[in-house]
Design a protein around this motif. Sequence first.
Motif, PDB file in Angstrom:
ATOM      1  N   ILE A 143       1.124  -1.326  -0.108  1.00 37.24           N
ATOM      2  CA  ILE A 143      -0.037  -0.097  -0.292  1.00 37.24           C
ATOM      3  C   ILE A 143       0.729   0.700   0.063  1.00 37.24           C
ATOM      4  N   ALA A 144       1.766   1.137   1.164  1.00 38.34           N
ATOM      5  CA  ALA A 144       2.617   2.572   0.962  1.00 38.34           C
ATOM      6  C   ALA A 144       3.734   2.697  -0.359  1.00 38.34           C
ATOM      7  N   TRP A 163      -8.850   1.780   2.118  1.00 36.81           N
ATOM      8  CA  TRP A 163      -9.575   3.275   3.239  1.00 36.81           C
ATOM      9  C   TRP A 163      -8.272   3.005   3.590  1.00 36.81           C
ATOM     10  N   ILE A 164      -7.382   2.370   3.530  1.00 34.56           N
ATOM     11  CA  ILE A 164      -5.746   2.795   4.697  1.00 34.56           C
ATOM     12  C   ILE A 164      -5.260   3.743   3.477  1.00 34.56           C
ATOM     13  N   ALA A 165      -5.260   3.303   1.958  1.00 32.85           N
ATOM     14  CA  ALA A 165      -4.603   3.652   1.419  1.00 32.85           C
ATOM     15  C   ALA A 165      -5.463   5.327   1.062  1.00 32.85           C
ATOM     16  N   PHE A 166      -6.511   5.611   1.312  1.00 29.36           N
ATOM     17  CA  PHE A 166      -6.327   6.793   0.999  1.00 29.36           C
ATOM     18  C   PHE A 166      -5.887   7.495   2.271  1.00 29.36           C
ATOM     19  N   ILE A 167      -5.921   6.834   3.953  1.00 27.71           N
ATOM     20  CA  ILE A 167      -5.507   7.282   4.766  1.00 27.71           C
ATOM     21  C   ILE A 167      -4.125   7.814   4.530  1.00 27.71           C
ATOM     22  N   LEU A 168      -2.761   6.752   4.007  1.00 28.92           N
ATOM     23  CA  LEU A 168      -1.819   7.085   4.015  1.00 28.92           C
ATOM     24  C   LEU A 168      -1.241   7.640   2.961  1.00 28.92           C
ATOM     25  N   ILE A 220       8.471   5.094   5.845  1.00 29.34           N
ATOM     26  CA  ILE A 220       7.409   4.682   6.174  1.00 29.34           C
ATOM     27  C   ILE A 220       7.491   3.275   6.117  1.00 29.34           C
ATOM     28  N   TYR A 221       7.347   3.504   7.781  1.00 31.30           N
ATOM     29  CA  TYR A 221       7.972   1.494   8.157  1.00 31.30           C
ATOM     30  C   TYR A 221       6.797   1.267   9.326  1.00 31.30           C
ATOM     31  N   THR A 222       7.218   0.229   9.446  1.00 30.16           N
ATOM     32  CA  THR A 222       6.374  -0.907  10.143  1.00 30.16           C
ATOM     33  C   THR A 222       7.313  -1.411  11.459  1.00 30.16           C
ATOM     34  N   SER A 223       6.433  -1.613  12.238  1.00 32.55           N
ATOM     35  CA  SER A 223       7.017  -2.150  14.036  1.00 32.55           C
ATOM     36  C   SER A 223       6.084  -2.946  14.291  1.00 32.55           C
ATOM     37  N   LEU A 250       2.350   1.317  12.066  1.00 33.31           N
ATOM     38  CA  LEU A 250       1.835   1.921  10.605  1.00 33.31           C
ATOM     39  C   LEU A 250       2.901   3.192  11.037  1.00 33.31           C
ATOM     40  N   VAL A 251       4.305   3.798  10.895  1.00 34.60           N
ATOM     41  CA  VAL A 251       4.244   5.013  10.950  1.00 34.60           C
ATOM     42  C   VAL A 251       5.170   5.571   9.789  1.00 34.60           C
ATOM     43  N   VAL A 252       4.423   7.360   9.755  1.00 29.84           N
ATOM     44  CA  VAL A 252       5.117   8.080   8.436  1.00 29.84           C
ATOM     45  C   VAL A 252       5.793   9.364   8.774  1.00 29.84           C
TER      46      VAL A 252
END
Length: 207
Positions: free
Chosen positions: A57-58, A90-95, A115-118, A135-137
């Motif tokens: 998605i990112a 929806w998560i694509a729109f938010i991101l 953009i990364y995850t943990s 999910l961090v931006v």
Amino acid sequence: MCENFKSDPLENQGDVVRRIRLENQKIENYVDMALYYARSEDVYKDYVIRRTNLGEIAVVVLKRNKGYLIQSQIQAEVDCKDKAYTDEKWIAFILNQLVLNAAKYCRKKGGKIWIYTSQKHKSDALTKHSHGVRLVVKDNGIGIKEEELDRIFEKGFTGSNGRKTERSTGMGLYLCKKLCLKLGIEIYARSKAGEGTEVILEFPISS
């Protein structure tokens, strides 16, 4: 999964064509915001929750905004190894909103977005979930004043940073917050003026 998006010059494109494409992308983003705002009260009618590859998605979101990032000389890096249960659209729109917001307030030289995850395994004072996927931006931009940080998700709030640019509407982060609440996602931010901002989406463990 780790991908690096660098701001290479656009090749074989006239300046007029490039500017038209960028303006069309801006219009498309505003139209998306209006449509998602109109549908935000009835999210449950239009979502499908499934295990979602957040990295994919990112990458799609960054490719969509590649022209704007290149114009602004911003580099973007993706390192998302984790998946989460959510709705892809929806998560694509938010991101997308978070990336645009980060790019808007990036530094003029050497701007970068990560953009990364943990994984989260213990409680955090800023969030209610004891475990899950983050999910961090993150950006290295101008940051947010401490006294304004608690208000950035309010409807119409632009703050001192927003008053410096005519592109700020105060609706992007508000809509992200509203949709996250509907989807059961925790959203919060960390920032320091002059040192950049992190917006964190936290997905609880689900099945």
